[in-house]
Design a protein around this motif. Structure first.
Motif, PDB file in Angstrom:
ATOM      1  N   THR A   1       0.852  -1.180   0.000  1.00 54.42           N
ATOM      2  CA  THR A   1       0.000   0.000   0.000  1.00 54.42           C
ATOM      3  C   THR A   1       0.893   1.237   0.000  1.00 54.42           C
ATOM      4  O   THR A   1       1.691   1.437   0.918  1.00 54.42           O
ATOM      5  CB  THR A   1      -0.924   0.007   1.232  1.00 54.42           C
TER       6      THR A   1
ATOM      7  N   PRO B   1       1.098   8.895  -3.829  1.00 52.50           N
ATOM      8  CA  PRO B   1       0.936   8.500  -5.232  1.00 52.50           C
ATOM      9  C   PRO B   1       2.288   8.155  -5.858  1.00 52.50           C
ATOM     10  O   PRO B   1       3.326   8.699  -5.466  1.00 52.50           O
ATOM     11  CB  PRO B   1       0.315   9.735  -5.885  1.00 52.50           C
TER      12      PRO B   1
ATOM     13  N   GLU C   1       2.509  -4.940 -16.773  1.00 50.53           N
ATOM     14  CA  GLU C   1       1.348  -4.398 -17.466  1.00 50.53           C
ATOM     15  C   GLU C   1       1.617  -4.394 -18.968  1.00 50.53           C
ATOM     16  O   GLU C   1       2.741  -4.149 -19.404  1.00 50.53           O
ATOM     17  CB  GLU C   1       1.094  -2.971 -16.969  1.00 50.53           C
TER      18      GLU C   1
ATOM     19  N   THR D   1       3.404  -1.744 -11.970  1.00 48.12           N
ATOM     20  CA  THR D   1       2.969  -0.702 -11.042  1.00 48.12           C
ATOM     21  C   THR D   1       1.678  -0.006 -11.475  1.00 48.12           C
ATOM     22  O   THR D   1       0.995   0.571 -10.638  1.00 48.12           O
ATOM     23  CB  THR D   1       4.072   0.362 -10.814  1.00 48.12           C
ATOM     24  N   GLY D   2       1.344  -0.074 -12.738  1.00 45.35           N
ATOM     25  CA  GLY D   2       0.098   0.540 -13.203  1.00 45.35           C
ATOM     26  C   GLY D   2      -1.124  -0.324 -12.970  1.00 45.35           C
ATOM     27  O   GLY D   2      -2.251   0.153 -13.033  1.00 45.35           O
TER      28      GLY D   2
ATOM     29  N   ARG E   1      -3.726  -2.185 -10.703  1.00 43.95           N
ATOM     30  CA  ARG E   1      -4.209  -1.936  -9.345  1.00 43.95           C
ATOM     31  C   ARG E   1      -5.365  -2.886  -8.982  1.00 43.95           C
ATOM     32  O   ARG E   1      -6.435  -2.447  -8.559  1.00 43.95           O
ATOM     33  CB  ARG E   1      -4.636  -0.478  -9.184  1.00 43.95           C
TER      34      ARG E   1
ATOM     35  N   GLY F   1      -6.691  -2.545  -5.215  1.00 44.84           N
ATOM     36  CA  GLY F   1      -7.054  -1.228  -4.694  1.00 44.84           C
ATOM     37  C   GLY F   1      -6.217  -0.148  -5.353  1.00 44.84           C
ATOM     38  O   GLY F   1      -5.095  -0.399  -5.790  1.00 44.84           O
ATOM     39  N   GLU F   2      -6.752   1.048  -5.429  1.00 46.10           N
ATOM     40  CA  GLU F   2      -6.095   2.131  -6.159  1.00 46.10           C
ATOM     41  C   GLU F   2      -4.746   2.522  -5.576  1.00 46.10           C
ATOM     42  O   GLU F   2      -3.852   2.952  -6.293  1.00 46.10           O
ATOM     43  CB  GLU F   2      -7.022   3.350  -6.227  1.00 46.10           C
ATOM     44  N   ASP F   3      -4.568   2.350  -4.273  1.00 44.18           N
ATOM     45  CA  ASP F   3      -3.299   2.722  -3.649  1.00 44.18           C
ATOM     46  C   ASP F   3      -2.404   1.509  -3.358  1.00 44.18           C
ATOM     47  O   ASP F   3      -1.413   1.617  -2.637  1.00 44.18           O
ATOM     48  CB  ASP F   3      -3.547   3.520  -2.362  1.00 44.18           C
TER      49      ASP F   3
ATOM     50  N   ILE G   1       0.005  -1.485  -4.936  1.00 43.72           N
ATOM     51  CA  ILE G   1       0.709  -2.032  -6.092  1.00 43.72           C
ATOM     52  C   ILE G   1       0.984  -3.505  -5.835  1.00 43.72           C
ATOM     53  O   ILE G   1       1.057  -3.951  -4.679  1.00 43.72           O
ATOM     54  CB  ILE G   1       2.011  -1.254  -6.416  1.00 43.72           C
TER      55      ILE G   1
END
Length: 170
Positions: free
Chosen positions: A20, A24, A56, A63-64, A66, A69-71, A73
């Motif tokens: 987490t 950003p 990805e 790392t892009g 998700r 969850g958005e936060d 990696i």
């Protein structure tokens, strides 16, 4: 996805690690971590026993993505043996990332790393990996989902291997 041609063992070790982010990914406070991504991933790709790592589509890393969850990696890879993964994690340049992780990532109160055996040639999906992490969190270590501290052999985990080989390493 990045792959090498190593299929000398009947089973390979898959790993998922979730982290987490404290900030950003484009925040200057994470720049030291971001700067380490390419060299550490290149070292993994060249490490003895490396089979595959998640990246990805069209990117050098994951790392892009998700999916947790958005936060959060994710890092997912497959290795010929547990020893090969341990050596890369704790006896290479990757150790510097481990040592600095508290500056970049929140402390997890539940399991953030899961290991499991897959048939040689099987590339696990992110969904499969997240399910193994959920299993570890809900039930603790077992031959189906474990950690370095509570590991199981491929033979002990044989009944928990995926039924199909799915995508294969070329």
């Amino acid at each position: 996805m990045t792959a090498a041609t190593h299929a000398t063992h009947a089973a390979h070790l898959a790993q998922l690690n979730v982290a987490t982010l404290r900030h950003p990914l484009d925040d200057p406070r994470l720049a030291p971590f971001v700067d380490m991504l390419d060299p550490v991933n290149a070292a993994a790709d060249d490490a003895p026993g490396f089979v595959w790592r998640l990246a990805e589509e069209g990117e050098a890393d994951a790392t892009g993505l998700r999916p947790a969850g958005e936060d959060v990696i994710v890092n997912m890879s497959v290795w010929e043996t547990q020893e090969a993964l341990w050596d890369f994690t704790y006896r290479s340049g990757h150790l510097e990332v481990v040592r600095q992780r508290r500056a970049w990532f929140e402390r997890h109160v539940e399991a953030h790393l899961v290991l499991w055996w897959v048939p040689a040639g099987h590339l696990p999906t992110v969904g499969e990996a997240l399910e193994r992490l959920a299993d570890l969190r809900a039930h603790g270590p077992s031959p189906r989902a474990f950690t370095f501290a509570s590991s199981y052999t491929a033979a002990e985990a044989a009944q928990h291997l995926p039924a199909t080989a799915g995508e294969t390493v070329a």
